[in-house]
Design an enzyme around this catalytic site. Structure first.
Site, PDB file in Angstrom:
ATOM      1  N   SER A  38     123.105  64.031  24.627  1.00  0.00           N
ATOM      2  CA  SER A  38     123.652  64.066  25.983  1.00  0.00           C
ATOM      3  C   SER A  38     122.613  63.646  27.010  1.00  0.00           C
ATOM      4  O   SER A  38     121.416  63.844  26.816  1.00  0.00           O
ATOM      5  CB  SER A  38     124.159  65.466  26.329  1.00  0.00           C
ATOM      6  OG  SER A  38     124.636  65.468  27.662  1.00  0.00           O
TER       7      SER A  38
ATOM      8  N   LYS B 158     128.002  69.587  20.697  1.00  0.00           N
ATOM      9  CA  LYS B 158     128.092  68.518  21.711  1.00  0.00           C
ATOM     10  C   LYS B 158     129.510  68.427  22.267  1.00  0.00           C
ATOM     11  O   LYS B 158     129.714  68.214  23.463  1.00  0.00           O
ATOM     12  CB  LYS B 158     127.658  67.177  21.101  1.00  0.00           C
ATOM     13  CG  LYS B 158     127.891  65.962  21.993  1.00  0.00           C
ATOM     14  CD  LYS B 158     127.069  66.018  23.268  1.00  0.00           C
ATOM     15  CE  LYS B 158     126.917  64.748  24.064  1.00  0.00           C
ATOM     16  NZ  LYS B 158     128.019  63.894  24.322  1.00  0.00           N
TER      17      LYS B 158
ATOM     18  N   HIS C 229     129.957  71.212  24.636  1.00  0.00           N
ATOM     19  CA  HIS C 229     129.167  70.841  25.833  1.00  0.00           C
ATOM     20  C   HIS C 229     130.026  69.969  26.749  1.00  0.00           C
ATOM     21  O   HIS C 229     130.108  70.191  27.957  1.00  0.00           O
ATOM     22  CB  HIS C 229     127.899  70.089  25.390  1.00  0.00           C
ATOM     23  CG  HIS C 229     127.211  69.326  26.489  1.00  0.00           C
ATOM     24  ND1 HIS C 229     127.699  68.132  26.992  1.00  0.00           N
ATOM     25  CD2 HIS C 229     126.089  69.587  27.202  1.00  0.00           C
ATOM     26  CE1 HIS C 229     126.906  67.695  27.958  1.00  0.00           C
ATOM     27  NE2 HIS C 229     125.925  68.563  28.105  1.00  0.00           N
TER      28      HIS C 229
ATOM     29  N   GLU D  30     131.507  70.524  30.467  1.00  0.00           N
ATOM     30  CA  GLU D  30     131.252  69.476  31.477  1.00  0.00           C
ATOM     31  C   GLU D  30     132.558  69.136  32.235  1.00  0.00           C
ATOM     32  O   GLU D  30     132.568  69.066  33.463  1.00  0.00           O
ATOM     33  CB  GLU D  30     130.707  68.257  30.739  1.00  0.00           C
ATOM     34  CG  GLU D  30     130.497  67.001  31.547  1.00  0.00           C
ATOM     35  CD  GLU D  30     130.080  65.835  30.618  1.00  0.00           C
ATOM     36  OE1 GLU D  30     129.127  65.995  29.833  1.00  0.00           O
ATOM     37  OE2 GLU D  30     130.725  64.774  30.674  1.00  0.00           O
TER      38      GLU D  30
HETATM   39  P1  NBP Z   1     129.657  51.905  22.918  1.00  0.00           P
HETATM   40  O1  NBP Z   1     130.284  53.204  22.631  1.00  0.00           O
HETATM   41  O2  NBP Z   1     130.241  51.044  23.958  1.00  0.00           O
HETATM   42  O3  NBP Z   1     129.586  51.071  21.544  1.00  0.00           O
HETATM   43  C1  NBP Z   1     129.120  49.764  21.521  1.00  0.00           C
HETATM   44  C2  NBP Z   1     128.326  49.517  20.252  1.00  0.00           C
HETATM   45  O4  NBP Z   1     129.149  49.707  19.096  1.00  0.00           O
HETATM   46  C3  NBP Z   1     127.829  48.088  20.217  1.00  0.00           C
HETATM   47  O5  NBP Z   1     126.547  48.096  19.641  1.00  0.00           O
HETATM   48  C4  NBP Z   1     128.866  47.421  19.328  1.00  0.00           C
HETATM   49  O6  NBP Z   1     128.399  46.255  18.699  1.00  0.00           O
HETATM   50  C5  NBP Z   1     129.060  48.514  18.309  1.00  0.00           C
HETATM   51  N1  NBP Z   1     130.228  48.295  17.459  1.00  0.00           N
HETATM   52  C6  NBP Z   1     131.547  48.301  17.750  1.00  0.00           C
HETATM   53 BR1  NBP Z   1     132.248  48.575  19.409  1.00  0.00          BR
HETATM   54  N2  NBP Z   1     132.339  48.050  16.706  1.00  0.00           N
HETATM   55  C7  NBP Z   1     131.485  47.872  15.687  1.00  0.00           C
HETATM   56  C8  NBP Z   1     131.690  47.573  14.322  1.00  0.00           C
HETATM   57  N3  NBP Z   1     132.917  47.482  13.819  1.00  0.00           N
HETATM   58  N4  NBP Z   1     130.596  47.425  13.547  1.00  0.00           N
HETATM   59  C9  NBP Z   1     129.363  47.540  14.068  1.00  0.00           C
HETATM   60  N5  NBP Z   1     129.101  47.844  15.347  1.00  0.00           N
HETATM   61  C10 NBP Z   1     130.159  48.005  16.158  1.00  0.00           C
HETATM   62  O7  NBP Z   1     128.090  52.097  23.241  1.00  0.00           O
HETATM   63  P2  NBP Z   1     127.301  53.216  24.055  1.00  0.00           P
HETATM   64  O8  NBP Z   1     127.952  53.504  25.367  1.00  0.00           O
HETATM   65  O9  NBP Z   1     125.882  52.806  24.025  1.00  0.00           O
HETATM   66  O10 NBP Z   1     127.459  54.524  23.155  1.00  0.00           O
HETATM   67  C11 NBP Z   1     127.019  54.598  21.815  1.00  0.00           C
HETATM   68  C12 NBP Z   1     127.449  55.943  21.233  1.00  0.00           C
HETATM   69  O11 NBP Z   1     126.837  56.985  21.997  1.00  0.00           O
HETATM   70  C13 NBP Z   1     128.948  56.180  21.312  1.00  0.00           C
HETATM   71  O12 NBP Z   1     129.380  56.881  20.164  1.00  0.00           O
HETATM   72  C14 NBP Z   1     129.107  57.056  22.526  1.00  0.00           C
HETATM   73  O13 NBP Z   1     130.251  57.885  22.456  1.00  0.00           O
HETATM   74  C15 NBP Z   1     127.832  57.867  22.494  1.00  0.00           C
HETATM   75  N6  NBP Z   1     127.384  58.365  23.804  1.00  0.00           N
HETATM   76  C16 NBP Z   1     127.443  57.586  24.913  1.00  0.00           C
HETATM   77  C17 NBP Z   1     126.998  58.068  26.128  1.00  0.00           C
HETATM   78  C18 NBP Z   1     127.033  57.212  27.367  1.00  0.00           C
HETATM   79  O14 NBP Z   1     126.675  57.734  28.443  1.00  0.00           O
HETATM   80  N7  NBP Z   1     127.396  55.946  27.280  1.00  0.00           N
HETATM   81  C19 NBP Z   1     126.465  59.350  26.213  1.00  0.00           C
HETATM   82  C20 NBP Z   1     126.390  60.124  25.059  1.00  0.00           C
HETATM   83  C21 NBP Z   1     126.850  59.619  23.866  1.00  0.00           C
HETATM   84  P3  NBP Z   1     128.706  44.819  19.342  1.00  0.00           P
HETATM   85  O15 NBP Z   1     127.624  44.582  20.343  1.00  0.00           O
HETATM   86  O16 NBP Z   1     128.626  43.907  18.195  1.00  0.00           O
HETATM   87  O17 NBP Z   1     130.064  44.867  19.957  1.00  0.00           O
END
Ligand code: NBP
Length: 472
Positions: A130, A184, A187, A191
């Site tokens: 988080s 999480k 959490h 939130e």
């Molecule tokens: P996203 O949740 O937007 O995911 C994008 C990533 O997933 C890219 O690297 C994309 O690759 C990859 N991907 C997808 Br979509 N389909 C795929 C597949 N079939 N095979 C391989 N890779 C694939 O990214 P994020 O916002 O950085 O979040 C990452 C994780 O962290 C998520 O699970 C999210 O829930 C969690 N999270 C996010 C936050 C936040 O604030 N954003 C906070 C806490 C946790 P590509 O570039 O090839 O499309």
């Protein structure tokens, strides 16, 4: 390729990139991979330039570039994308290697993936991270669960990259199976409830009192220096003060009033229902987002269904002061429900979850960090089996001091047609919890009347059934 990188990360979107930079910045070499090669290239030629970061363009290459036992963190979209990566990654790894899923996975998916990893002799950690993109870079709060041996392999990395709280690095191992992702998820449920409470306070001040964003920001600034101080209150003040560079207006007033809800808040509520644990304030926060998305329907209904004038004819100073008490209790209720859910999940699943440790890990880095977490931690240190936060100090005294304000504020809101579902549910929750005899006797009777479900009596042991029609 030489097998020399300390750590591997799959997924170079926002979270992945920032975590990689954080890990590298703490003295570890990191190999990175992303499905779309362009993203990896952009990263290594941009933010990662000159750093100890090794780009790879296939999972095979990634695996080959890592020191054994390999440690691979997945930061990809939760759900099918995670399964797609694991289906390719698992067969490439060797016994004793570790996979960490750092995405927001559903805990049931984590259980399934963990047993698949186990069959292959791999270690697996379902890990909630988080803090958003800033946290990922500067220090997130990390909630791990799964194979404890796996946590041992990354403890040092996690402790170095995690946010520094007043009581140590904000990372922890919470137990086997999906304990980390479950913590999480809850959490995020908390939130949702805190955000909804703050949004209701904003609405009461805006529509009820006619306050400007600047004036409301001042109130939140004051709250932030008191018992309600925390990240979400702090950013609310900043949001309210922010002016749109294009129009010069307060940006918040130019934002469409529909909030998304898709993952963890909903799951947290569903899981509470499955467990049979009361989490009404969290649930109302999810439902409020759902109704917010009915924008067109609401706009039409606003022309058909009448209500009272939202203007509150009250003294502004008195109202905002009493609103503090109402919001404070509603936020305590959110934590109280979340911690109760964790307690119940832990006993059902045999996790032996240390709730004081959960509070410690939430003290910095995460979205629900707040001044309340220190007394919450103390409450669970003093009494690990504490069933309900409101039974411990300072929450018990807060209830005594402020429940009159919560009643008064919600009554005013009802009188003027201003919806306050989080605050209402917090009040009803504590009122029900502190009531020795609830009307569930009548519900037992109704169930027995129409379905012969039987009932118990207060004056004798046993199970009873009445032929109600005959009696009637
Ligand atoms: P996203 O949740 O937007 O995911 C994008 C990533 O997933 C890219 O690297 C994309 O690759 C990859 N991907 C997808 Br979509 N389909 C795929 C597949 N079939 N095979 C391989 N890779 C694939 O990214 P994020 O916002 O950085 O979040 C990452 C994780 O962290 C998520 O699970 C999210 O829930 C969690 N999270 C996010 C936050 C936040 O604030 N954003 C906070 C806490 C946790 P590509 O570039 O090839 O499309």
């Amino acid at each position: 390729m030489a097998s020399e990188a300390d750590f591997g990360v799959v997924g170079m979107a926002v979270m992945g990139q920032n975590l990689v930079l954080n890990v590298e910045g703490r003295g570890f070499s990191v190999a990175v991979y992303n499905r779309t090669a362009e993203r990896t290239k952009e990263f290594v030629e941009g933010r990662a330039q000159g750093k100890n970061i090794v780009p790879t363009y296939s999972l095979e290459e990634l695996v080959a570039s890592l020191k054994k036992p390999r440690k691979v963190l997945l930061m990809v979209k939760a759900g099918e994308p995670t399964d797609a990566v694991l289906a390719k990654l698992f067969p490439l790894l060797e016994r004793g290697d570790l996979v960490i899923d750092g995405g927001n996975a559903h805990y049931a998916d984590t259980e399934r993936r963990l047993s698949e990893a186990e069959k292959r002799g791999l270690l697996y950690l379902g890990t909630g991270i988080s803090g958003g993109e800033y946290g990922a870079l500067r220090g997130p709060s990390i909630m791990a669960g799964g194979h404890e041996e796996g946590y041992g392999l990354v403890r040092e990395i996690f402790e170095r990259i995690a946010a520094r709280g007043p009581e140590g690095p904000c990372c922890g191992y919470f137990g086997p199976g999906s304990a980390g992702h479950y913590v999480k998820m809850v959490h995020n449920g908390i939130e949702y409830a805190i955000m909804e409470t703050i949004a209701e306070a904003y609405d009461l001040m805006k529509r009820g009192l006619g306050m400007t964003p600047d004036e409301m920001a001042q109130v939140f600034s004051d709250w932030n220096s008191r018992e309600l101080g925390g990240y979400l209150v702090e950013i609310t003040e900043r949001i309210l003060r922010y002016r749109d560079p294009e129009t010069g207006d307060f940006l918040v007033e130019r934002i469409l009033d529909t909030a998304k809800q898709k993952g963890t808040g909903k799951w947290s509520t569903q899981a509470a229902l499955d467990l049979g644990t009361p989490a009404p304030t969290i649930a109302m926060a999810v439902f409020s987002r759902i109704i917010s998305a009915f924008k067109d329907e609401r706009a039409a209904a606003s022309k058909v269904l009448s209500g009272p004038d939202p203007h509150l004819a009250v003294d502004r100073k008195e109202f905002t002061e009493r609103l503090f008490g109402a919001a404070y209790l509603s936020v305590i209720a959110a934590y109280a429900q979340g911690f109760r859910q964790l307690r119940d999940a832990s006993s059902e699943r045999g996790w032996d979850l240390d709730l004081s440790e959960v509070a410690r890990v939430w003290m910095a880095g995460c979205i629900i960090r707040s001044g309340l977490l220190a007394p919450i931690r103390k409450a669970f240190l003093d009494r690990p089996e504490l069933p309900m936060l409101f039974l411990a100090e300072p929450f018990k005294s807060a209830w005594e001091e402020y429940h009159g304000d919560l009643r008064w504020v919600t009554a005013k809101a009802h009188e003027h047609g201003l919806p306050t579902p989080a605050m209402d549910s917090a009040l009803a929750f504590v009122d029900a919890y502190r009531t020795e005899r609830l009307p569930a006797n009548l519900i037992q009777a109704q169930r027995d009347f129409f379905g012969a479900h039987t009932y118990q009596r207060v004056d004798k042991e046993g199970t009873f059934h009445t032929d109600w029609e005959a009696v009637a």
